[in-house]
Each structure stands twice: as structure tokens, then as C-alpha cells.
Enzyme design. Structure first.
Site, PDB file in Angstrom:
ATOM      1  N   PRO A 108       0.585  -1.298  -0.027  1.00  0.00           N
ATOM      2  CA  PRO A 108       0.028  -0.184   0.019  1.00  0.00           C
ATOM      3  C   PRO A 108       1.088   0.998  -0.098  1.00  0.00           C
ATOM      4  O   PRO A 108       1.895   1.300   0.500  1.00  0.00           O
ATOM      5  CB  PRO A 108      -1.020  -0.136   1.486  1.00  0.00           C
ATOM      6  N   GLY A 109       0.574   2.594  -0.923  1.00  0.00           N
ATOM      7  CA  GLY A 109       0.936   3.898  -1.171  1.00  0.00           C
ATOM      8  C   GLY A 109      -0.257   4.362  -0.440  1.00  0.00           C
ATOM      9  O   GLY A 109      -0.251   4.954   0.337  1.00  0.00           O
ATOM     10  N   TYR A 148      -5.299  12.850 -13.780  1.00  0.00           N
ATOM     11  CA  TYR A 148      -6.319  11.915 -14.208  1.00  0.00           C
ATOM     12  C   TYR A 148      -7.745  12.376 -13.637  1.00  0.00           C
ATOM     13  O   TYR A 148      -8.497  11.125 -13.574  1.00  0.00           O
ATOM     14  CB  TYR A 148      -6.009  11.115 -12.130  1.00  0.00           C
ATOM     15  N   CYS A 189       0.783  28.824 -16.372  1.00  0.00           N
ATOM     16  CA  CYS A 189       0.551  29.480 -17.843  1.00  0.00           C
ATOM     17  C   CYS A 189       0.139  28.261 -18.942  1.00  0.00           C
ATOM     18  O   CYS A 189       0.447  27.463 -19.527  1.00  0.00           O
ATOM     19  CB  CYS A 189       1.522  29.729 -18.695  1.00  0.00           C
ATOM     20  N   TYR A 219       0.837  10.612  -3.783  1.00  0.00           N
ATOM     21  CA  TYR A 219       1.399  11.622  -5.419  1.00  0.00           C
ATOM     22  C   TYR A 219       0.781  13.300  -5.383  1.00  0.00           C
ATOM     23  O   TYR A 219       0.779  13.593  -6.696  1.00  0.00           O
ATOM     24  CB  TYR A 219       0.347  10.745  -6.213  1.00  0.00           C
TER      25      TYR A 219
END
Length: 403
Positions: free
Chosen positions: A264-265, A306, A332, A360
Site C-alpha cells: 500500500p502507498g 487523472y 500558464c 502523489y
């Protein structure tokens, strides 16, 4: 999304360390780790923290102290893991499309090697034979859920050796005298259905019967956390109950107990994280009210990459009237965090909080537009520690020649 950090504390941290700022709650990390341990307490289990989610040394040390191993996907993560105090045998190195030279370097470092394609497996066997054990990553061809960019076990994925190529793998093992110590899968993130995960596990359990000398089976991870209030999550208790029953049957059929691994992360660190940003400008057009922040996808990439949802709260005006905003950044490019999001009324100078920013977030941050990356703070009970200072322009220029 329960945490020990209050809105007032977050505001105080933004005042002290400046915005934008990443804040992590150590107790939430421990809570999530204990959930995993408890769910699989009747198994011989080893939890490997997926370093890529959040690779700060202080976070790695926290999980090492809890008893975790480490899942590393690059030689840099391997080296950072060793610096954090993990022993080589506690680190499983699972690269993808890297050079054989990098794999050789990781062999020299003594970590466990996980190979996910036949070409590298053949090179590995020709060089090392049975002298260096290896784990084999299998692609079970299962779609576990979530965005297609984070699904890694389906038939079109670049990851793993197809389950339909196992006959070829068996021939390589025999001809090259490979010592296979483990088999591995990872179906990707946001597993919604426990039974889908169990289908993949069943494939590995059945495959393991053809490998008489394995020491562990690694089932990866991808367990879903709540990004929205009352969001659906992976039922870890149910998964643990069903996996435990199947694990015990496998060990009986196999003739001995082996260890099972999970990696798991996001499950361990996502809910621990808060990303704080200051509102630079409120801009009203003919169609939209924009809240423009002092950050962008250079600091929090997930919504752009995502289409990920992050719950946003206005820390500066938590009890204000509700209005609708499109929350955007200062890059930008079209860097939109949220379209037409109902939020408590926002004024210029307010501090907004992005929840579930532990995984993340900083790990994917960049210097796009030559912007500086933010600081990171770890809150552990009544202790607050700056675990990464804010970048300076000198940091960004440090590797450039001709200054």
C-alpha cells in the site's frame, strides 16, 4: 477523513511556514498501517510501503519504525530507502522498462529483485543463474477499477508478464537455472470490489503451486481511500477475512506456510495529507467565478493528470455562505483543480485546503514555469517538524552549467 489536526492548526501552519504548503499527520499514517496489520493478523504478512506515493525520508523512517518493508520502483528509491534505515532484504525493487545496468546495480545493493518482462528475465538468468534469487511480476489481466492511467493489471498494460506466457517462463527457469523466490502482481489503484481483487489473488495462489521454492506471494495493493465525504472505499476488513481463509487453504495445499506481501502507498498516506494554498485573485467572467491560487498542477498534478477529485475547504471562512467557484492555478496552462465546486464564500487572501493530498502530491511536483516546490511539514501529536524546506531559485539553478 478523521484527523487530529484542526482547521485552526492548519491556518497557523500556513502562517508560520507560508503557502503553498504540504502538511502530513503522522497519526493517520499509523492508523492506516494498523488497519492493514489488523485485517491480516492471522496471516504471515509483510506490509511494504510503496515509496513512490510519498518519498520523504521522515515518512519512510516512520513506516520502518512500524515494521514495514519498502516497495521501490527505481534505484533512487532503493538508495533513499537504504538511507532511511531499511535493510536491503526489506526492500523489493520492482522496476519497469529500466536498463539491465540499473538492475545489476540494485543486485549489488543486495535488495530483492522483481522482474516484469521476459527479455530482462532471460538476461538476468544468463548472468546470475541461481546465485541471485528473483521474484516474477505477473499480469493477471484484471481491471480493478479507477482511472485507466492507474490500472496496471489489464491486458493492454505495460506491466508484468502475461499469465498466458507462464509456460515460456517455466522453460526459462529450467534452462537458466533461475531461483524464483516470489511471485507478484499489482492490478492498480482504486480497487472498489473486494472480489475482483480476490480473483487476481486466486490466479497467483494457483500459479504458486507450480513454483515449489517460493518464499512469498506479493499481491500489490491499490486499496481505495475516500476522496469525497461518504465516498466508497475498499473494505479492508472484508478483504482480510476472505484472503485469510484462502491463504490458509493455500498453505495447506502447498505443504508449508509462506509469507504474503501487500504494497500500500495511497492507502497509508493519502488521508494524512493536506495541501494548503492561498487565494491570489477572485476573477468573475461572463460565465464563471474563478478562485485563482498561488499554486498549480506543478504542485498538485492529480486533478489535471487523472481528473482526480480532491475535497476542498475554505479554512479562512468555514462558516460562510456557499457559492460556486472554479478553482484554478497560476500556471500558464489550463490547470483546473475543480469545476463549478460549491464552497464557502472565498475572498482574496483566504487559505484553501485540499484534502487527501498525502499520496502523489509532492511526489509528482515539478518546477514547471520555473516555479519553486513547496515545503513539507509533519505533525506528530503536539510536535511539528519541517521535513522539507521550501525551494529557492538557487536550488533550481544548482545543476545548471555556465552560471
Amino acid at each position: 477523513m478523521s484527523t487530529s489536526i484542526t482547521q485552526q492548526q492548519l491556518i497557523a501552519l500556513a502562517d508560520e511556514y507560508g503557502a503553498p504548503l504540504y502538511v502530513y499527520d503522522a497519526e493517520v499514517m499509523r492508523r492506516q498501517y494498523r488497519k492493514m496489520e489488523d485485517a491480516f493478523k492471522e496471516c504471515n504478512v509483510k506490509i511494504h510501503y510503496a515509496a513512490k506515493a510519498l518519498t520523504n525520508l521522515q515518512v519512510l523512517r516512520l513506516f520502518r519504525e512500524l515494521g514495514a518493508g519498502l516497495d521501490a520502483v527505481s534505484i533512487e528509491e532503493v538508495k533513499i530507502g537504504l538511507m532511511a534505515g531499511f535493510s536491503p532484504e526489506e526492500i523489493l525493487y520492482t522496476p519497469n522498462c529500466v536498463s539491465f545496468a540499473e538492475i545489476e546495480a540494485c543486485v549489488e545493493l543486495g535488495v530483492k529483485i522483481n522482474i516484469d518482462n521476459i527479455s530482462i528475465l532471460e538476461q538476468f538468468g544468463n548472468k546470475y543463474g541461481a546465485t541471485v534469487p528473483v521474484c516474477i511480476r505477473v499480469n493477471p489481466h484484471i481491471m480493478a477499477g479507477g482511472h485507466y492511467k492507474i490500472s496496471t493489471g489489464h491486458i493492454d498494460s505495460k506491466f508484468g508478464i502475461s499469465i498466458h506466457q507462464m509456460r515460456h517462463v517455466e522453460r526459462l527457469i529450467k534452462s537458466l537455472n533461475l531461483k524464483v523466490e516470489g511471485i507478484h502482481m499489482h492490478t492498480g489503484s482504486d480497487i472498489l470490489d473486494v472480489d475482483v481483487f480476490l480473483n487476481g489473488a486466486e490466479i497467483l495462489f494457483d500459479l504458486a503451486l507450480d513454483f515449489p521454492d517460493i518464499q512469498y506471494i506479493d499481491f500489490g495493493s491499490g486499496f481505495k481511500v475516500a476522496y469525497k465525504p461518504d465516498d466508497v472505499t475498499t473494505d479492508i476488513k472484508l478483504l482480510g477475512k476472505k484472503m485469510t481463509a484462502r491463504y490458509k487453504k493455500f498453505c495447506k495445499d502447498y505443504g508449508r506456510d509462506i509469507q504474503i506481501h501487500f504494497e500500500p502507498g495511497k492507502f497509508l498516506v493519502s488521508e494524512s495529507g493536506y495541501f494548503l494554498a492561498k487565494v491570489n485573485v477572485i476573477k468573475q467572467t461572463t460565465a464563471t467565478v474563478f478562485a485563482g491560487l498561488d499554486t498549480g498542477f506543478n504542485h498538485l498534478m492529480r486533478p489535471t493528470l487523472y481528473d482526480a477529485y480532491h475535497h476542498i475547504t475554505n479554512l479562512s471562512n468555514p462558516h460562510g455562505k456557499q457559492r460556486v467557484y472554479t478553482v484554478v492555478g497560476y500556471i500558464c496552462e489550463t490547470d483546473t483543480f475543480a469545476w463549478d465546486r460549491p464552497l464557502k464564500e472565498i475572498n482574496e487572501g483566504d487559505i484553501l485546503c485540499f484534502h487527501n493530498a498525502g499520496a502523489y502530491g509532492f511526489a509528482m511536483a515539478s518546477n514547471y514555469n520555473s516555479r519553486l516546490r513547496p515545503a513539507e511539514v509533519l505533525v506528530d501529536g503536539d510536535k511539528v517538524k519541517l521535513i522539507r524546506r521550501r525551494e529557492t531559485l538557487e536550488d533550481v539553478l544548482a545543476t545548471q552549467a555556465g552560471l
